[in-house]
Every structure is written in C-alpha cells, then in structure tokens.
Write a protein that holds these residues in place. Structure first.
Motif, PDB file in Angstrom:
ATOM      1  N   ILE A  58       0.962  -1.153   0.013  1.00 11.56           N
ATOM      2  CA  ILE A  58       0.228   0.093  -0.008  1.00 11.56           C
ATOM      3  C   ILE A  58       0.954   1.335   0.069  1.00 11.56           C
ATOM      4  N   GLU A  59       0.608   2.106  -0.991  1.00 12.85           N
ATOM      5  CA  GLU A  59       1.429   3.329  -1.150  1.00 12.85           C
ATOM      6  C   GLU A  59       0.580   4.454  -0.459  1.00 12.85           C
ATOM      7  N   ALA A  60      -0.601   4.564  -0.675  1.00 14.70           N
ATOM      8  CA  ALA A  60      -1.326   5.651  -0.215  1.00 14.70           C
ATOM      9  C   ALA A  60      -2.959   5.119  -0.002  1.00 14.70           C
ATOM     10  N   VAL A  61      -3.515   5.981   0.835  1.00 14.65           N
ATOM     11  CA  VAL A  61      -5.039   5.837   1.059  1.00 14.65           C
ATOM     12  C   VAL A  61      -5.647   7.046   1.053  1.00 14.65           C
ATOM     13  N   GLU A  62      -6.626   7.255  -0.110  1.00 13.52           N
ATOM     14  CA  GLU A  62      -7.078   8.722  -0.191  1.00 13.52           C
ATOM     15  C   GLU A  62      -8.540   8.699   0.179  1.00 13.52           C
TER      16      GLU A  62
ATOM     17  N   THR B 234     -13.260  15.836  -4.268  1.00 15.96           N
ATOM     18  CA  THR B 234     -11.743  16.243  -3.842  1.00 15.96           C
ATOM     19  C   THR B 234     -11.616  15.212  -2.925  1.00 15.96           C
ATOM     20  N   TRP B 235     -10.081  15.089  -2.918  1.00 14.66           N
ATOM     21  CA  TRP B 235      -9.327  13.689  -2.324  1.00 14.66           C
ATOM     22  C   TRP B 235      -8.234  14.251  -1.372  1.00 14.66           C
ATOM     23  N   ASP B 236      -8.203  13.687   0.090  1.00 14.20           N
ATOM     24  CA  ASP B 236      -7.149  13.946   0.577  1.00 14.20           C
ATOM     25  C   ASP B 236      -6.282  12.606   1.115  1.00 14.20           C
ATOM     26  N   ASP B 237      -5.037  12.944   1.192  1.00 16.63           N
ATOM     27  CA  ASP B 237      -4.433  11.603   1.702  1.00 16.63           C
ATOM     28  C   ASP B 237      -4.403  11.154   3.417  1.00 16.63           C
ATOM     29  N   ALA B 238      -4.799   9.970   3.522  1.00 13.90           N
ATOM     30  CA  ALA B 238      -5.124   9.515   4.797  1.00 13.90           C
ATOM     31  C   ALA B 238      -3.538   9.346   5.693  1.00 13.90           C
ATOM     32  N   GLU B 239      -3.625   9.481   6.769  1.00 14.83           N
ATOM     33  CA  GLU B 239      -2.369   8.982   7.411  1.00 14.83           C
ATOM     34  C   GLU B 239      -2.411   7.659   7.463  1.00 14.83           C
TER      35      GLU B 239
ATOM     36  N   GLU C 227       6.262  -8.460   2.723  1.00 11.97           N
ATOM     37  CA  GLU C 227       6.044  -8.182   1.512  1.00 11.97           C
ATOM     38  C   GLU C 227       4.354  -8.169   1.506  1.00 11.97           C
ATOM     39  N   ASP C 228       3.902  -8.724   2.119  1.00 13.05           N
ATOM     40  CA  ASP C 228       2.367  -9.366   2.032  1.00 13.05           C
ATOM     41  C   ASP C 228       1.598  -8.844   3.297  1.00 13.05           C
ATOM     42  N   VAL C 229       1.701  -7.642   3.592  1.00 11.43           N
ATOM     43  CA  VAL C 229       1.286  -7.052   4.893  1.00 11.43           C
ATOM     44  C   VAL C 229       0.204  -5.841   4.752  1.00 11.43           C
ATOM     45  N   TRP C 230      -0.927  -5.861   5.356  1.00 10.84           N
ATOM     46  CA  TRP C 230      -1.654  -4.736   5.222  1.00 10.84           C
ATOM     47  C   TRP C 230      -1.100  -3.565   5.941  1.00 10.84           C
ATOM     48  N   ARG C 231      -1.869  -2.373   5.972  1.00 10.04           N
ATOM     49  CA  ARG C 231      -1.330  -1.091   6.624  1.00 10.04           C
ATOM     50  C   ARG C 231      -2.864  -0.542   7.304  1.00 10.04           C
ATOM     51  N   GLN C 232      -2.668   0.163   8.392  1.00  3.62           N
ATOM     52  CA  GLN C 232      -3.739   0.851   8.723  1.00  3.62           C
ATOM     53  C   GLN C 232      -3.944   2.127   8.263  1.00  3.62           C
ATOM     54  N   TRP C 233      -5.057   3.051   8.304  1.00  2.00           N
ATOM     55  CA  TRP C 233      -5.070   4.254   7.722  1.00  2.00           C
ATOM     56  C   TRP C 233      -6.087   5.110   8.930  1.00  2.00           C
ATOM     57  N   ARG C 234      -5.871   6.371   9.023  1.00  2.00           N
ATOM     58  CA  ARG C 234      -6.840   7.056   9.719  1.00  2.00           C
ATOM     59  C   ARG C 234      -7.107   8.574   9.019  1.00  2.00           C
ATOM     60  N   HIS C 235      -8.071   9.304   9.027  1.00  2.00           N
ATOM     61  CA  HIS C 235      -8.422  10.656   8.469  1.00  2.00           C
ATOM     62  C   HIS C 235      -9.186  11.471   9.536  1.00  2.00           C
ATOM     63  N   GLU C 236      -8.564  12.617   9.841  1.00  2.00           N
ATOM     64  CA  GLU C 236      -9.626  13.547  10.801  1.00  2.00           C
ATOM     65  C   GLU C 236     -10.166  14.679   9.955  1.00  2.00           C
ATOM     66  N   TYR C 237     -11.015  14.959  10.075  1.00  2.00           N
ATOM     67  CA  TYR C 237     -11.893  16.230   9.332  1.00  2.00           C
ATOM     68  C   TYR C 237     -12.795  16.808  10.174  1.00  2.00           C
TER      69      TYR C 237
ATOM     70  N   VAL D 138     -13.678   6.289   0.313  1.00  2.00           N
ATOM     71  CA  VAL D 138     -12.044   5.847   0.600  1.00  2.00           C
ATOM     72  C   VAL D 138     -11.602   4.711  -0.429  1.00  2.00           C
ATOM     73  N   ARG D 139     -10.278   5.125  -0.926  1.00  2.00           N
ATOM     74  CA  ARG D 139      -9.788   4.167  -1.728  1.00  2.00           C
ATOM     75  C   ARG D 139      -8.298   4.097  -1.755  1.00  2.00           C
ATOM     76  N   ALA D 140      -7.731   3.118  -2.165  1.00  2.00           N
ATOM     77  CA  ALA D 140      -6.191   2.582  -1.962  1.00  2.00           C
ATOM     78  C   ALA D 140      -5.400   2.928  -3.108  1.00  2.00           C
ATOM     79  N   ARG D 141      -4.075   3.132  -3.097  1.00  2.00           N
ATOM     80  CA  ARG D 141      -3.256   3.193  -4.137  1.00  2.00           C
ATOM     81  C   ARG D 141      -2.168   2.068  -3.721  1.00  2.00           C
ATOM     82  N   ASP D 142      -1.994   1.138  -4.773  1.00  2.00           N
ATOM     83  CA  ASP D 142      -0.899   0.024  -4.411  1.00  2.00           C
ATOM     84  C   ASP D 142       0.412   0.616  -4.805  1.00  2.00           C
ATOM     85  N   GLY D 143       1.471  -0.431  -4.383  1.00  2.00           N
ATOM     86  CA  GLY D 143       2.688   0.091  -4.550  1.00  2.00           C
ATOM     87  C   GLY D 143       3.264   0.096  -5.963  1.00  2.00           C
ATOM     88  N   ASP D 144       2.427  -0.139  -6.891  1.00  2.00           N
ATOM     89  CA  ASP D 144       2.734   0.117  -8.245  1.00  2.00           C
ATOM     90  C   ASP D 144       1.978   1.379  -8.742  1.00  2.00           C
TER      91      ASP D 144
END
Length: 512
Positions: A434-438, A446-451, A459-469, A479-485
């Motif tokens: 996971i490269e980013a979560v928007e 409009t889209w913002d990057d989450a923490e 190489e095969d592990v999830w990540r957590q994300w959070r966003h405050e607004y 919410v959508r994710a962007r992978d390492g590619d």
C-alpha cells in the motif's frame, strides 16, 4: 366430519411417541457431544459434510457472500437437526416398546421385560448407527447412553394409573415432559462441559511468556506501530477470521502426520513434524483475505506466522511441472501456478504459539499475495502437475486462485467533538503493498491523503489508515487505496463471486 376427528385423534395418539423419539435423537447428539466435543468423531460431523456437499451452488454462494460466518452456523444447525431426526428414527423401535396398552394392574415382570426390551432396542441401533458414521467407540457409547437416559426416564417417570398420565408405558404428558427435559438437560451439560468447541486463542498482540526474542521484538513493533484509533483492530488481528469447507475442523494427530511432495517431480519426498521443525524457523507478518469477503467485510486479518520457506522443500524435489495442487486433511484441495508457491511459507506457529487446530495445525500453507482459498490448512500433500486442473471452489464457480484485489476498508467512524470526525480502517494490496489511502468527504469531488501506519516487515502485509476532518452536516465519505505500483483500486463495484469483490468503500456520515 367424524372421519376427520378420527384422523385427528389418531395423529394425537402418535404425538407423544414422536416427541419422545425426537427427544431421544437430541439426547443421542448431546451424548456424543459430551463424549468427544466438536471433533470429527461427533455424530453430526458426517451429516454436516453431506449437507454442505448437497447444498445447491446458489445457496452456497448466498451463504458465503451474504451470511459469512452466520452461513456456516446455519448449515451446522441444519446438520444437527437432521442428525437428531436420524437418531430419533433409530430409537423409535425402543420407544414403541415402552408404549403398551395393558391396563393397570399389570404383571410387574411383564412390565419390566417390556421396559428392559425397550431400552435395549432403543440404544443398540443408535449406538451401531453412531459407530457406522464415526468409527469412534467413545462417541458411539455416548450416543447410546444419551438415548438410554431418555428411555429410562420415559419408562420411570410418573406413577401407574396417575390420572392424566395414564397406565405405565402409555407415554402420557408427564413421561413426554420427562423425556424432553432429560434430553435438553443432557445437551446443556454437553455445552457446559465442552463449550462451543471453538478453540480459545489469545489475542495476537499478547506476547507469550516463552516467546523467542525475534517474536517478542516483532509483536512489540506491531503494537507500537498500530494507530491509536479507538475501536480499530491493531496491526496484528485480535480475532482472526476462519472459513473452511466444513463446520468441524480435522483433528490431525501430530505424531502420525506427514507431508508428501508428489507428482511431476524429480524426487518425491515425505516429511513428518520433526523434519519440518528441525529446519530453520522463519517469522513473517502475513495478511490473508477470503475471496468471499464483501467489499467492506471483515474476512481479512493479519498474524505473525512462523514456519519453513516452501522453496527449501521444492528445491529438494526439483519440480518438473508448472502447476501445483495442495491437499488438506479435510479433503480440501486447490490448484494454482507453482510459481506462486515458491516464495510461500509452511507455517506451524502463529503469533509466537503453536498453530491452532482451527488455523490448520500441524502445518498450513501461506501463499504470498493470493486469495485465502489457496492457503490450504492441515496440509498433507504438495502435488506438482504439468497440466491445468480445477480446485475445490473452481468446481463451484469461484476463481479466487489469483492475486488479491487492492482494497481500503472503512471500519471505524469516531466522533471527536467540536464537529471533528475521525475515520479509519485497514488497506491491503497483497505483495504490491500500500502506497497511499485517499479519502473524500464530498462524494468524490476532492481527495485527501490519509495518515498511514508505518509498514511492518514483509511484502504481504496490510497497513492501517486514519483521517480526521471537520464536518457540519450529512456527507458522503469515500475511501480508496493506491498500491505500490501506483494503481488505484478498481472503482467499479462488483460482488465477491467469482474472483473477489471490487469497488470503492463509501459511507454516509450524518451530523453529530
């Protein structure tokens, strides 16, 4: 009209017999469960297999995609109900022998013979049936004892000639209540003694006292890197999902277990538990996601697994084919390209502890970045092939043997006060990472990057994300994710079948 009333009267005379027979069937199941628990020797286990095998494909799909774990529970309850009916029928001859019509006083010896004969006839056949189904003397004895208890209570409850209860053996109201009550009581004792049969396993981040230094360090790191979001599961799951083809897990004997490598290989090989555990142990964080998982479902989890890289065994066998079939002790199997298996792990530990039975003990396969269905539990054979075939779920219309789809889950919405909202979840893209979560709070304009949580090793592990607004009214959260590619997860929404759910997760968030 008189004919109708006579028919009703005939039915009513048989109702007590049916009630006692069904109570005997319930007691048979309860006695077996009290004896062996939720194990393969439990009498409902073979019936459960038949129920699952006979279920129409459409029904199985609904159970997997719409009901999730509830679908398994419904199937298991159905199997138990059918098992009760089956053993109730087998106990029926004994019940009928307890229902004689001679008036009181009757010869005591004659009543005793009928009672003894009824109990014997009512227990022998269920016990034999149980042994035929399970081949377990212990389970068969428990089954017969359960039926015997109900029949003895039926024969002994009440006082001869006691008004509404009628003559001894008439199966009056008091005897029926005694039979039903004893069956329910026995089943309750079985549940109290054996529990639900689900294996208790400590939460993932609870470090064992005897943990190796590497395990202690990795689990501590996972705890420290987990985002401080109330209600959000940490980076190592506290309750790992479980999906299997049956409702009773195999109980594999470690001492008798072996793993064979067969088929299109230069040299076939066989390993026992001591052979596997003698190899150098490797610890990996690995995330698994079920192909039947809904877009924002909960069938996605992570653990710290310990085991042996598959490549060590494959190198010795020197495969000649490009396909592989993994076989499990539960008769499950799946086929996929052997290239996906080379970087895999043969896991026999989980979060610093021995692998639980529910998750495939003594050894299971972990195939990086692929849907959970090819991560076969209770692994017994690695069969190399030089031609394509179909796996268990492929025969049923699924095709989840490929890499997982990228997904960002929206699992938590917290109100922080002052009009502030916190949203959070997990994101996973297999070995692409996971490269980013928007996050969009205006329906996708409009889209913002989450923490993001810092990545764990692997190489095969999830990540957590959070966003405050800040938000003052009802709005659409996406919410959508962007992978390492650098690729976003697929926006088009589609259900799990046949090869995994796609789409962006959205939620309408109202005012505080």
């Amino acid at each position: 009209m008189s004919r109708v009333w006579r028919s009703i009267a005939r039915v009513r005379t048989w109702l007590p017999v049916v009630a006692v027979a069904l109570a005997a069937g319930l007691a048979a199941v309860g006695g077996s469960y009290l004896s062996v628990g939720r194990r393969p020797a439990f009498v409902a286990t073979p019936v459960d297999r038949v129920v699952i095998a006979a279920s129409p494909e459409a029904l199985v799909t609904v159970a997997i995609t719409q009901l999730g774990t509830l679908g398994h529970q419904v199937a298991f309850l159905t199997a138990i109900a059918l098992t009760c009916l089956l053993f109730g029928l087998s106990a029926l001859p004994g019940v009928l022998l307890l229902r004689w019509r001679e008036p009181v006083p009757d010869a005591l010896a004659r009543r005793s013979v009928r009672t003894i004969g009824g109990v014997i006839a009512g227990t022998v056949l269920p016990g034999a049936l149980a042994f035929g189904l399970t081949r377990s003397p212990v389970s068969s004895a428990g089954t017969a004892a359960g039926v015997g208890l109900v029949l003895l209570v039926t024969a002994g409850t009440g006082v001869p000639g006691a008004g509404a209860d009628g003559p001894l053996g008439s199966l009056g109201r008091r005897r029926v209540l005694g039979a039903v009550g004893s069956a329910i009581g026995l089943s309750a004792v079985g549940l109290f003694v054996r529990g639900t049969g689900e294996e208790s396993f400590p939460p993932g981040l609870e470090i064992p006292e005897d943990a190796r230094p590497e395990v202690r360090e990795l689990l501590t790191r996972a705890k420290d890197q987990s985002l401080a979001v109330e209600g959000l599961e940490p980076l190592v799951s506290t309750d790992f999902y479980e999906v299997d083809i049956a409702n009773v897990n195999p109980d594999v004997d470690r001492g008798a277990w072996s793993l064979s490598i067969t088929g299109a290989v230069e040299e076939e090989a066989e390993y026992d538990v001591s052979d596997i555990e003698a190899m150098e142990l490797e610890d990996r964080f690995v995330t698994l996601r079920c192909v039947g998982d809904q877009l924002n479902g909960r069938q996605m989890d992570t653990a710290l697994w310990g085991g042996v890289p598959v490549e060590r065994l494959l190198e010795e066998a020197n495969p000649r084919g490009d396909r592989v079939v993994l076989h499990g002790a539960d008769s499950y199997y799946n086929e996929f390209p052997i290239n996906a298996l080379w970087p895999g792990l043969l896991a026999y530990r989980m979060n610093g502890r021995p692998l639980p039975r529910a998750h495939g003990a003594p050894v299971r396969a972990l195939v990086p970045g692929h849907w959970g269905e090819i991560n076969v539990k209770w692994l017994t054979e690695i069969e190399v092939r030089d031609e394509d075939t179909m796996g268990y779920w492929e025969h049923r219309g699924w095709h989840g043997t490929g890499p997982v789809e990228t997904v960002a889950k929206l699992w938590q919405v917290n109100r922080l006060g002052g009009g502030r909202v916190e949203v959070a979840g997990h994101a996973y893209a297999g070995t692409r990472g996971i490269e980013a979560v928007e996050v969009s709070t205006d329906g996708g304009d409009t889209w913002d990057d989450a923490e993001l949580s810092d990545p764990l090793p692997g190489e095969d592990v999830w990540r957590q994300w959070r966003h405050e607004y800040g938000a003052s009214g009802t709005h659409e959260m996406i919410v959508r994710a962007r992978d390492g590619d650098g690729d976003h997860q697929i926006p088009e929404e589609d259900g799990p079948k046949p090869d995994g759910a796609t789409g962006w997760v959205s939620k309408t968030v109202g005012p505080q």
